[in-house]
Design a protein around this motif. Structure first.
Motif, PDB file in Angstrom:
ATOM      1  N   ASP A   1       0.838  -1.196   0.000  1.00  0.00           N
ATOM      2  CA  ASP A   1       0.000   0.000   0.000  1.00  0.00           C
ATOM      3  C   ASP A   1       0.878   1.254   0.000  1.00  0.00           C
ATOM      4  OD1 ASP A   1       0.659   0.537   2.712  1.00  0.00           O
ATOM      5  OD2 ASP A   1      -0.967  -0.746   3.403  1.00  0.00           O
TER       6      ASP A   1
ATOM      7  N   PRO B   1      -0.348   2.856  -4.279  1.00  0.00           N
ATOM      8  CA  PRO B   1      -0.067   1.434  -4.029  1.00  0.00           C
ATOM      9  C   PRO B   1       0.825   0.858  -5.120  1.00  0.00           C
ATOM     10  CG  PRO B   1      -2.380   1.904  -3.659  1.00  0.00           C
ATOM     11  CD  PRO B   1      -1.788   3.144  -4.274  1.00  0.00           C
TER      12      PRO B   1
ATOM     13  N   GLU C   1      -0.643   0.983   5.970  1.00  0.00           N
ATOM     14  CA  GLU C   1      -1.652   1.993   6.261  1.00  0.00           C
ATOM     15  C   GLU C   1      -2.181   1.789   7.674  1.00  0.00           C
ATOM     16  OE1 GLU C   1      -2.498   4.491   4.546  1.00  0.00           O
ATOM     17  OE2 GLU C   1      -1.793   4.084   2.512  1.00  0.00           O
TER      18      GLU C   1
END
Length: 294
Positions: free
Chosen positions: A208, A217, A280
């Motif tokens: 990501d 990404p 993330e």
């Protein structure tokens, strides 16, 4: 021998134990050292003439210091990487050797530190003191202002969160662990050929955007390309350890005990066919992580 020298020697007898307790409570060697030094300062300010068990007294003191530090961390989570402010003792080093911290984290288990970091302060204290250092619940209870029964329940809840439950049989976990361990060893050692041998020719790696350095990404495929990418993360691999990730064997990277990213693997016929690199914050929070026992 004067009284001051005698007190110093008695404290030094317990320093290693106090640092072990503090490090497991806080997940940061610099913060652990601060907690131990604060315990020393409090010892110097206290009348301990009637204390029969100095080790137990110091463990209680340093545990309460750590509990306050954890609660402070909870109230200012965005600043959790900052060291807890405390008085400094002459001769105290202001910096911690990253290699020393990596060795200590490796001995404790980064996955355990990451999971402990997800516990509430009282849960963390109850679990660490009882399960890792065999402190009785009736001694822990006054530290968190709970009854022994309530403290036992806190430790039990923490234990369930830390241990988790595998999604596959132990035999499959063992096979997964063998491949993931080999992947980590090859990455840490910069062994390109060994790494390529573990990857399916059509392996796909998805990362990501928080992994960086690209703003979006990332998707790469092919054993050679993926292996080259892994070789660029040799330094990061030093603070990485196996963990259960959603019930299967993966890798958790946690410098200073703070979860940074996770690698989730897909395996077929003993080869890695997919790697999902997760960094993330919202995705990390959704992961079911647990200590790996196999």
């Amino acid at each position: 021998m004067d009284e001051s020298t005698g007190l110093t020697e008695r404290f030094e007898e317990h320093r290693s134990h106090l640092r072990s307790v503090s490090y497991r409570m806080l997940g940061s060697l610099s913060e652990a050292e601060d907690a131990v030094q604060e315990a020393w300062l409090r010892l110097n300010r206290s009348d301990t003439g009637d204390v029969e068990n100095l080790g137990g007294w110091l463990t209680t003191v340093v545990s309460r210091i750590c509990l306050n530090m954890l609660r402070s961390r909870e109230s200012r989570r965005e600043d959790a990487m900052e060291a807890y402010p405390t008085e400094r003792v002459v001769g105290r080093e202001d910096t911690v050797d990253p290699e020393q911290e990596a060795i200590l984290a490796d001995s404790v288990g980064l996955a355990l530190l990451v999971l402990l970091d997800r516990l509430a302060p009282a849960e963390r204290l109850a679990f660490v003191l009882h399960d890792l250092f065999a402190v009785p619940f009736d001694e822990i209870a006054p530290m968190i202002e709970r009854t022994p029964a309530a403290t036992r329940q806190l430790a039990s809840r923490a234990r369930r969160r830390v241990k988790g439950a595998p999604a596959v049989p132990d035999a499959d976990l063992t096979r997964q662990r063998r491949v993931v361990d080999a992947f980590l060893a090859a990455t840490r050692g910069g062994n390109f050929d060994a790494l390529v041998a573990l990857l399916d020719p059509d392996v796909a790696l998805r990362a990501d955007k928080a992994v960086g350095p690209t703003p979006a990404p990332l998707l790469i495929s092919g054993a050679v390309t993926v292996a080259r990418g892994a070789m660029a993360a040799v330094q990061r691999a030093q603070s990485t350890q196996p963990a259960l990730v959603n019930g299967t064997v993966g890798l958790a990277m946690a410098p200073r005990g703070r979860l940074f990213l996770v690698l989730a693997f897909t395996l077929e016929d003993g080869l890695i066919t997919g790697i999902d690199v997760i960094a993330e914050p919202e995705r990390l929070r959704e992961l079911d992580l647990a200590v790996l026992d196999v």
